[in-house]
Design a protein around this motif. Structure first.
Motif, PDB file in Angstrom:
ATOM      1  N   GLY A 427       0.795  -1.186   0.031  1.00 24.04           N
ATOM      2  CA  GLY A 427      -0.133  -0.031  -0.181  1.00 24.04           C
ATOM      3  C   GLY A 427       0.828   1.213   0.101  1.00 24.04           C
ATOM      4  O   GLY A 427       0.420   2.252  -0.165  1.00 24.04           O
ATOM      5  N   ARG A 428       2.092   1.154   0.054  1.00 21.97           N
ATOM      6  CA  ARG A 428       2.825   2.392  -0.030  1.00 21.97           C
ATOM      7  C   ARG A 428       2.744   3.351  -1.184  1.00 21.97           C
ATOM      8  O   ARG A 428       2.594   4.414  -1.062  1.00 21.97           O
ATOM      9  N   ALA A 429       2.864   2.718  -2.418  1.00 18.48           N
ATOM     10  CA  ALA A 429       2.398   3.556  -3.709  1.00 18.48           C
ATOM     11  C   ALA A 429       1.024   4.324  -3.773  1.00 18.48           C
ATOM     12  O   ALA A 429       1.010   5.276  -4.027  1.00 18.48           O
ATOM     13  N   SER A 430      -0.003   3.693  -2.991  1.00 21.28           N
ATOM     14  CA  SER A 430      -1.318   4.124  -2.881  1.00 21.28           C
ATOM     15  C   SER A 430      -1.328   5.218  -1.893  1.00 21.28           C
ATOM     16  O   SER A 430      -1.993   6.184  -2.043  1.00 21.28           O
ATOM     17  N   VAL A 431      -0.623   5.314  -1.001  1.00 22.33           N
ATOM     18  CA  VAL A 431      -0.730   6.207   0.152  1.00 22.33           C
ATOM     19  C   VAL A 431      -0.003   7.760  -0.604  1.00 22.33           C
ATOM     20  O   VAL A 431      -0.534   8.703  -0.537  1.00 22.33           O
ATOM     21  N   ILE A 432       1.123   7.409  -1.327  1.00 28.65           N
ATOM     22  CA  ILE A 432       1.769   8.497  -1.742  1.00 28.65           C
ATOM     23  C   ILE A 432       0.882   9.020  -2.959  1.00 28.65           C
ATOM     24  O   ILE A 432       0.736  10.434  -3.204  1.00 28.65           O
ATOM     25  N   ALA A 433       0.294   8.075  -4.080  1.00 25.95           N
ATOM     26  CA  ALA A 433      -0.426   8.677  -4.703  1.00 25.95           C
ATOM     27  C   ALA A 433      -1.802   9.241  -4.370  1.00 25.95           C
ATOM     28  O   ALA A 433      -1.959  10.393  -4.934  1.00 25.95           O
TER      29      ALA A 433
END
Length: 568
Positions: A427-433
């Motif tokens: 989920g790290r990419a989703s948080v930044i997006a």
């Protein structure tokens, strides 16, 4: 200013005390025989000069009765004050903000700024608003409303300056997932016109503005059509001027060239007029609204307005009936404290500005965040003044500020970013997006990085450095994390050095550089509240229709001589 509820009690108490009969000191000729010589013999019982038990008892009875009367009067007047206070509190309609607006940062002295979203609703949710706003002839009383006026009111942490930034209603933005606690209306989120978020409750509108600008929003204040009428009447009218004859056949505003004092419906027609001023779009309307609000602020601050008990009552009663606020402002005490904070700021240090926009590539009738807007947003979020202590515009103060302006040269809404997760943490990419879209960036996509990454990098293609700098600034990435690639895209690989949060670890928390006013207010139509001689500029274009014929507002005024002016 004295408390209006204490005044009447105090005045009544003083008035009654001046009437209390004291024990008179006998004059020589009151007790002596004719001729004025004092008597040397005791006076007979009951004689005029007697100070025996009966006379003393009567004096005590009079004092006791007076004391009882005073006590009753104090209780009655205090009760009236309490009733008035409760009456005003009962007028206020407040709803929860649900923490949708973000969190303020305190300055070095522990003080925090205040950011308030002021909304003007176009709702026709009552017969009165239907009559004022029109459009209900076929639909009847409606449900739901749009935020046709949106202004972020920023009051600095030290209360020395303030900024009012308008966001045009035609701005396209991402609306987050929302649910209105009162109506039950909900949305999973969408991309659309920013003013539509109010259909899902005031908290949703606050969340949308916060997401677009990155400015923490602490409170909101919402007025409907009738609220504007009540407030303008309560202050005794607002003085404005127009630089030409104007007849907006849509809002029905009709005024001759020159100065006017607008009350009630006329005031509503002025602040609603979008075809009478500028180019006929919402951009021209924001400027005339700033002129109106500047005049209202000057009226509030003028001698006598806030010291006249009758005026204060009318204003308080109108304001509390006209406003819907968040529960953080849901009492008379809190609203008075807020008014006090605004009153501390001199008029020459209250700056009005309109968010810079650019045409929406997908719809010529809509706009997106334009060049310079990010600098204006950052100036407000960082609690930087747009004026100096003398009220003059501040200049570019440092190379850092200039770099900020350069980084903001590419609007976030036009920047697409691919975010790849190289951490192994789900989920790290989703948080930044989500953090990027929350700050108004355009299309974002997520994926897993081809391989694990120990360091976070932002790769940009040829000619995309300025766009990469905008992304880096939004996320707190240092320049060392940017590198040029071969393609045209921006790709952010989140490495294991960034395991959590939406701001890169170690991002500078130092005080922000002084604001670059030239970048922040460039094309923002900035003005200050002390500019009393500024007139609203009537549109020179054929923005209105009269009897089916396109006309300029001045031509329509001349053709409609029989129609009375709005302030007639």
């Amino acid at each position: 200013m004295s408390d209006p509820w204490d005044g009447p009690a105090g005045q009544a108490t003083r008035s009654r005390r001046t009437q209390v009969p004291g024990q008179r000191t006998a004059e020589p000729d009151e007790t002596g025989p004719p001729g004025g010589r004092p008597s040397t013999s005791p006076a007979p019982a009951g004689a005029p000069g007697e100070r025996g038990p009966r006379r003393l008892s009567r004096g005590r009875k009079v004092l006791k009765a007076t004391a009882v009367g005073l006590s009753v009067l104090v209780v009655v007047t205090a009760g009236a004050g309490w009733w008035f206070y409760q009456h005003l509190n009962g007028n206020i309609h407040s709803v929860s903000l649900d923490g949708k607006g973000g969190t303020e940062k305190a300055d070095a002295f522990g003080r925090t700024p205040i950011n308030i979203l002021v909304m003007g609703s176009d709702g026709r949710t009552s017969e009165k608003d239907c009559k004022l706003g029109g459009g209900c002839s076929t639909t009847g009383v409606q449900t739901g409303s749009n935020a046709d006026v949106q202004m972020v009111l920023h009051i600095s942490a030290d209360r020395s300056n303030a900024t009012v930034m308008s966001i045009p209603r035609d701005t396209m933005s991402k609306v987050p997932a929302c649910k209105d606690g009162e109506s039950g209306q909900s949305t999973p989120g969408y991309y659309g016109q920013i003013n539509s978020a109010l259909q899902y409750g005031p908290a949703c509108q606050v969340a949308t503005v916060h997401r677009l600008t990155g400015i923490p929003i602490d409170h909101f204040v919402k007025l409907d059509f009738s609220g504007v009428v009540k407030m303008s009447d309560a202050v005794g009218g607002v003085s404005v001027c127009v630089d030409d004859d104007v007849y907006d056949t849509y809002s029905h505003l009709k005024l001759s060239q020159g100065a006017h004092t607008l009350k009630g419906v006329a005031a509503l027609e002025f602040v609603r007029s979008r075809h009478g001023f500028g180019d006929g779009s919402d951009l021209g309307r924001t400027i005339s609204q700033h002129i109106f609000l500047s005049a209202m602020i000057r009226k509030f601050k003028s001698a006598g307005t806030l010291t006249d008990p009758t005026a204060v009552y009318k204003l308080s009663d109108a304001a509390t009936k006209a406003l819907t606020v968040d529960d953080g402002l849901g009492s008379v005490k809190k609203l008075i404290a807020l008014a006090g904070d605004v009153n501390k700021v001199p008029t020459d240090r209250i700056t009005f500005a309109t968010m810079q926009t650019a045409p929406d590539p997908a719809d010529s009738d809509r706009v997106v965040v334009g060049p310079g807007a990010r600098s204006l947003f950052a100036t407000i979020a960082d609690d930087q003044s747009l004026t100096t202590g003398s009220g003059k515009k501040s200049g570019a103060a440092s190379a850092t500020a200039k770099a900020r302006a350069t980084a903001s040269a590419v609007p976030a809404s036009r920047i697409a970013v691919t975010v790849e997760n190289g951490t192994g943490i789900t989920g790290r990419a989703s948080v930044i997006a989500s953090a990027l879209t929350g700050q108004g960036f355009g299309s974002t996509s997520t994926a897993n990085a081809p391989s694990p990454a120990t360091s976070t990098t932002l790769t940009y293609g040829t000619g995309r450095k300025a766009a990469a700098q905008t992304v880096a600034k939004a996320l707190g990435l240092p320049p060392s994390r940017l590198k040029q690639g071969t393609g045209q895209d921006l790709t952010l690989v989140v490495g294991s050095d960034w395991p959590g949060g939406s701001t890169y670890p170690g991002a500078s928390t130092a005080s922000p550089a002084p604001a670059d006013t030239k970048a922040a207010v460039s094309d923002a139509h900035a003005s200050t509240a002390d500019q009393a001689k500024t007139c609203a500029k009537v549109s020179p274009y054929k923005t209105v229709m009269l009897d089916g014929v396109p006309m300029t507002p001045a031509q329509a005024y001349a053709a409609a001589r029989s129609k009375p002016d709005s302030d007639a």
